[in-house]
Design an enzyme around this catalytic site. Structure first.
Site, PDB file in Angstrom:
ATOM      1  N   SER A 174       0.740  -1.034   0.072  1.00 47.86           N
ATOM      2  CA  SER A 174      -0.181  -0.099   0.403  1.00 47.86           C
ATOM      3  C   SER A 174       0.705   1.133  -0.102  1.00 47.86           C
ATOM      4  CB  SER A 174      -1.117  -0.314   1.299  1.00 47.86           C
ATOM      5  OG  SER A 174       0.018  -0.441   2.438  1.00 47.86           O
ATOM      6  N   HIS A 225     -39.914  22.256 -13.724  1.00 46.73           N
ATOM      7  CA  HIS A 225     -39.953  21.359 -15.398  1.00 46.73           C
ATOM      8  C   HIS A 225     -38.551  21.816 -16.497  1.00 46.73           C
ATOM      9  CE1 HIS A 225     -43.006  19.104 -13.570  1.00 46.73           C
ATOM     10  NE2 HIS A 225     -43.642  20.169 -13.510  1.00 46.73           N
ATOM     11  N   SER A 256     -12.472  25.960 -29.378  1.00 41.18           N
ATOM     12  CA  SER A 256     -12.142  24.304 -29.504  1.00 41.18           C
ATOM     13  C   SER A 256     -11.498  24.339 -31.182  1.00 41.18           C
ATOM     14  CB  SER A 256     -14.135  24.656 -30.829  1.00 41.18           C
ATOM     15  OG  SER A 256     -13.252  23.826 -32.394  1.00 41.18           O
ATOM     16  N   LYS A 316     -16.559  29.095 -31.082  1.00 42.59           N
ATOM     17  CA  LYS A 316     -16.732  27.914 -29.956  1.00 42.59           C
ATOM     18  C   LYS A 316     -16.162  29.204 -28.490  1.00 42.59           C
ATOM     19  CE  LYS A 316     -17.869  23.832 -29.947  1.00 42.59           C
ATOM     20  NZ  LYS A 316     -19.318  23.146 -28.749  1.00 42.59           N
ATOM     21  N   GLU A 324     -18.187  21.721 -16.952  1.00 32.88           N
ATOM     22  CA  GLU A 324     -18.375  20.467 -17.150  1.00 32.88           C
ATOM     23  C   GLU A 324     -17.667  19.103 -16.795  1.00 32.88           C
ATOM     24  OE1 GLU A 324     -19.991  20.371 -22.025  1.00 32.88           O
ATOM     25  OE2 GLU A 324     -17.777  21.223 -21.604  1.00 32.88           O
ATOM     26  N   TYR A 350      -9.692  -6.523  11.629  1.00 32.44           N
ATOM     27  CA  TYR A 350      -9.112  -6.160  10.308  1.00 32.44           C
ATOM     28  C   TYR A 350      -9.507  -7.393   9.681  1.00 32.44           C
ATOM     29  CZ  TYR A 350      -5.555  -4.089   7.335  1.00 32.44           C
ATOM     30  OH  TYR A 350      -4.772  -4.052   6.338  1.00 32.44           O
TER      31      TYR A 350
END
Ligand code: ARG
Length: 460
Positions: free
Chosen positions: A20, A153, A274, A280, A287, A314
Site C-alpha cells: 500500500s 420542469h 475548439s 466556440k 462540465e 481487520y
C-alpha cells in the site's frame, strides 16, 4: 518483519499486490505524529525507558524532516508507510527502534493515521465550502433585484431574482458543511492502543495518546476500533452530496452559457476554445465539475462495496480504503475551487434574463391571484380564466401585460385596469414576500443573515 515464522520471501506479485506504500505514503505526517504520541505514552507509563523514548522521538523527528523535504520511501517490500518508517528508524537509531511497536499493532496504527488524515481533509473541504458560500452571497447581493425566469420542469414558471437563485445554492452548501461537521464530531475518538483487535496487556494510557492527538477520547471497543471505517464512509458520503450540488450548479451554468439561453458568459479563464470551430467557447470547467461528481460517487460506492461483507475485525481488504478517499478528496478540492472561481467571475446577462422572464407568461399566477384577491373568484376558476388569457396572448404573440383591457374583459368581465399593476415581472417578484420568498426585501434579509453568519466564523 515476520522472518521468524517464514522460511521463504514473498513472490514478486505478492509484494506488488500487498503493497500500500505507493498510496499510503500520503499518511506519513499522521504516522509520525501517532508514533511520537505512542512513544511518549509508553515512557510515561514506564513501559519504555525515558532514554529509549527520547532516542525514538528524536529519530522520528529527523525522519519527519526527511519526508517533508520530499524524500519519501519507495521500497515496496516494506509494504506500507508504517513499516517503511519503522525500518528507516532502525537504520538511524539501531535496535531500540524495535521497542516502538510495543503495545500497538499496524491495525490500530493505520486506523489512527487515516482518521487523523480524514479529519484534516474535512477541515480543508470546510474552508473551501466557506469560500464558496462567500462567493455566492457576494454575487447574490449584487443581484437581489435582478429578475430572471424561475423554472419548474425547465419551463418558465414564475419570475424570481438571480440573487434568490444564487442563495438557494448557499443553503445547499450550508447543509453540506453541517454534514461534514457532524462527521467530524462523530469520528473524533482515538483507535490508538486497541492494538491488533483485543487490546493489550501492557499498562497503557489510551486517554493520554487520544488527548495528544486532539481526539475527544479513546474508542470504547477494541474490535470496532480496528474494523471501523465509518469515518471514511461519512467523509465520502458528505463529499458525494457536495459533488451532487456542485454538479447541479455546473449544469445550470452550462445551460445558461448556451446561446439559446444566453444568461451568462463564462470568463475566458474557465472556458476553452475548439481546434476546428473558431466561434466556440466551451464551458469545460463546469462540465468537468459535473463529470467529477460521477467519479466521486464512484469512490463512495467502491468503499461501501469493499466494506459490506467484512467480518470483524481487520481484513486486508481494508487496505483498499485509502485510494477512493484520496481520489475523491482531490477531485472535490478541484471542483470546489473551480466552481468558486466561476461563481466569482461569471458575467450575468441580466437584460437577457429579464427579457425571457417577460416573454414566458411568467406572471400568469399573479393574474389568477389578483382575481382571487380583488374579485373574490375561487382559485380553480381564476386558474381557468387566466389560462384563456394566456391563450389569447399566445395567439396575438404578445405578453399578458400587453393584452388590451377590452380583450381581458371579454375573457372575464370582473377584470379591470388595476390588474396591470400585477402583470409586470417586478410587481410579481415584489409581491412574493412570504418568509424565504423571492421578494427583493426577503432576499436582502437572507443575505444579511448569511453574511453575518460568515463574518462570525473566526479563524478564516
Ligand atoms: N498495510 C496495511 C493497511 O494499510 C496495514 C495493516 C496491516 N495489518 C495486518 N493485519 N496485516 O491496511
Amino acid at each position: 518483519m515476520w522472518g521468524g515464522r517464514f522460511a521463504a520471501g514473498p513472490a514478486a506479485v505478492m509484494r506488488e499486490i500487498n503493497a500500500s506504500l505507493p498510496f499510503d505514503k500520503r499518511l506519513w505526517k499522521q504516522d509520525i505524529m501517532g508514533s511520537i504520541a505512542h512513544a511518549a505514552m509508553l515512557a510515561s507509563k514506564g513501559i519504555l525507558s525515558e532514554a529509549d523514548a527520547a532516542t525514538i522521538i528524536a529519530g522520528l523527528e529527523e525522519i519527519d524532516d526527511e519526508y517533508a523535504a520530499g524524500d519519501l520511501p519507495t521500497d515496496l517490500s516494506l509494504e506500507d508507510i508504517h513499516m517503511a518508517t519503522e525500518s528507516r528508524l532502525a537504520e538511524k537509531i539501531g535496535p531500540v527502534a524495535g521497542r516502538l511497536h510495543t503495545a500497538r499493532s499496524r491495525n490500530d496504527q493505520v486506523a489512527t493515521d487515516f482518521k487523523l488524515w480524514v479529519r484534516d481533509a474535512i477541515d480543508e473541504v470546510d474552508l473551501g465550502l466557506y469560500r464558496l458560500q462567500r462567493a455566492l452571497v457576494n454575487r447574490a447581493a449584487d443581484y437581489a433585484d435582478a429578475v430572471m425566469p424561475g423554472f419548474t420542469h425547465l419551463q418558465s414558471a414564475q419570475p424570481v431574482t438571480l440573487g434568490h437563485h444564487l442563495m438557494a445554492y448557499h443553503e445547499m452548501v450550508g447543509r453540506d458543511r453541517s454534514r461534514f461537521a457532524d462527521a467530524r464530531a462523530r469520528m473524533n475518538l482515538s483507535p490508538l492502543g486497541a492494538a491488533a483487535l483485543a487490546g493489550t496487556g501492557f499498562p497503557t494510557d489510551r486517554h493520554m495518546t487520544a488527548a495528544a492527538l486532539g481526539f475527544d477520547g479513546p474508542t470504547r471497543n477494541s474490535l470496532d476500533s480496528v474494523s471501523d471505517r465509518d469515518f471514511a464512509l461519512d467523509y465520502l458520503m458528505a463529499a458525494t452530496q457536495v459533488a451532487l450540488h456542485l454538479s447541479r450548479l455546473a449544469e445550470e451554468f452550462i445551460i445558461w452559457a448556451s446561446q439559446p439561453f444566453g444568461f451568462i458568459s463564462l470568463p475566458d479563464a474557465y472556458s476553452t476554445g475548439s481546434s476546428i470551430m473558431p466561434q466556440k467557447r466551451n464551458p469545460d470547467a463546469a462540465e468537468l465539475v459535473r463529470g467529477h461528481s460521477g467519479r466521486i460517487l464512484g469512490c463512495m460506492t467502491a468503499l461501501c462495496v469493499t466494506m459490506k461483507g467484512l467480518p470483524l475485525a481487520y481484513s486486508k481488504d481494508m487496505q483498499d480504503d485509502k485510494p477512493p478517499v484520496f481520489e475523491a478528496h482531490d477531485l472535490l478540492g478541484l471542483s470546489i475551487t473551480a466552481m468558486t472561481g466561476m461563481v466569482e467571475t461569471t458575467t450575468f446577462r441580466t437584460d437577457r434574463m429579464r427579457a425571457l422572464a417577460e416573454s414566458g407568461f411568467a406572471t400568469a399566477t399573479d393574474l389568477a391571484d389578483w382575481l382571487v384577491r380583488e374579485a373574490n373568484v375561487p382559485f380553480r376558476e381564476a386558474h381557468h380564466i387566466t389560462g384563456r388569457a394566456v391563450k389569447a396572448a399566445e395567439q396575438k404573440g404578445c405578453a399578458l401585460a400587453d393584452l388590451p383591457l377590452a380583450e381581458l374583459k371579454t375573457i372575464d368581465g370582473r377584470i379591470d385596469e388595476r390588474v396591470y399593476a400585477v402583470l409586470t415581472v417586478d410587481a410579481s417578484v415584489a409581491s412574493r414576500k412570504s418568509f424565504g420568498g423571492t421578494a427583493p426585501d426577503q432576499v436582502r434579509a437572507r443575505i444579511a443573515e448569511a453574511t453575518a453568519a460568515l463574518d462570525a466564523e473566526t479563524g478564516r
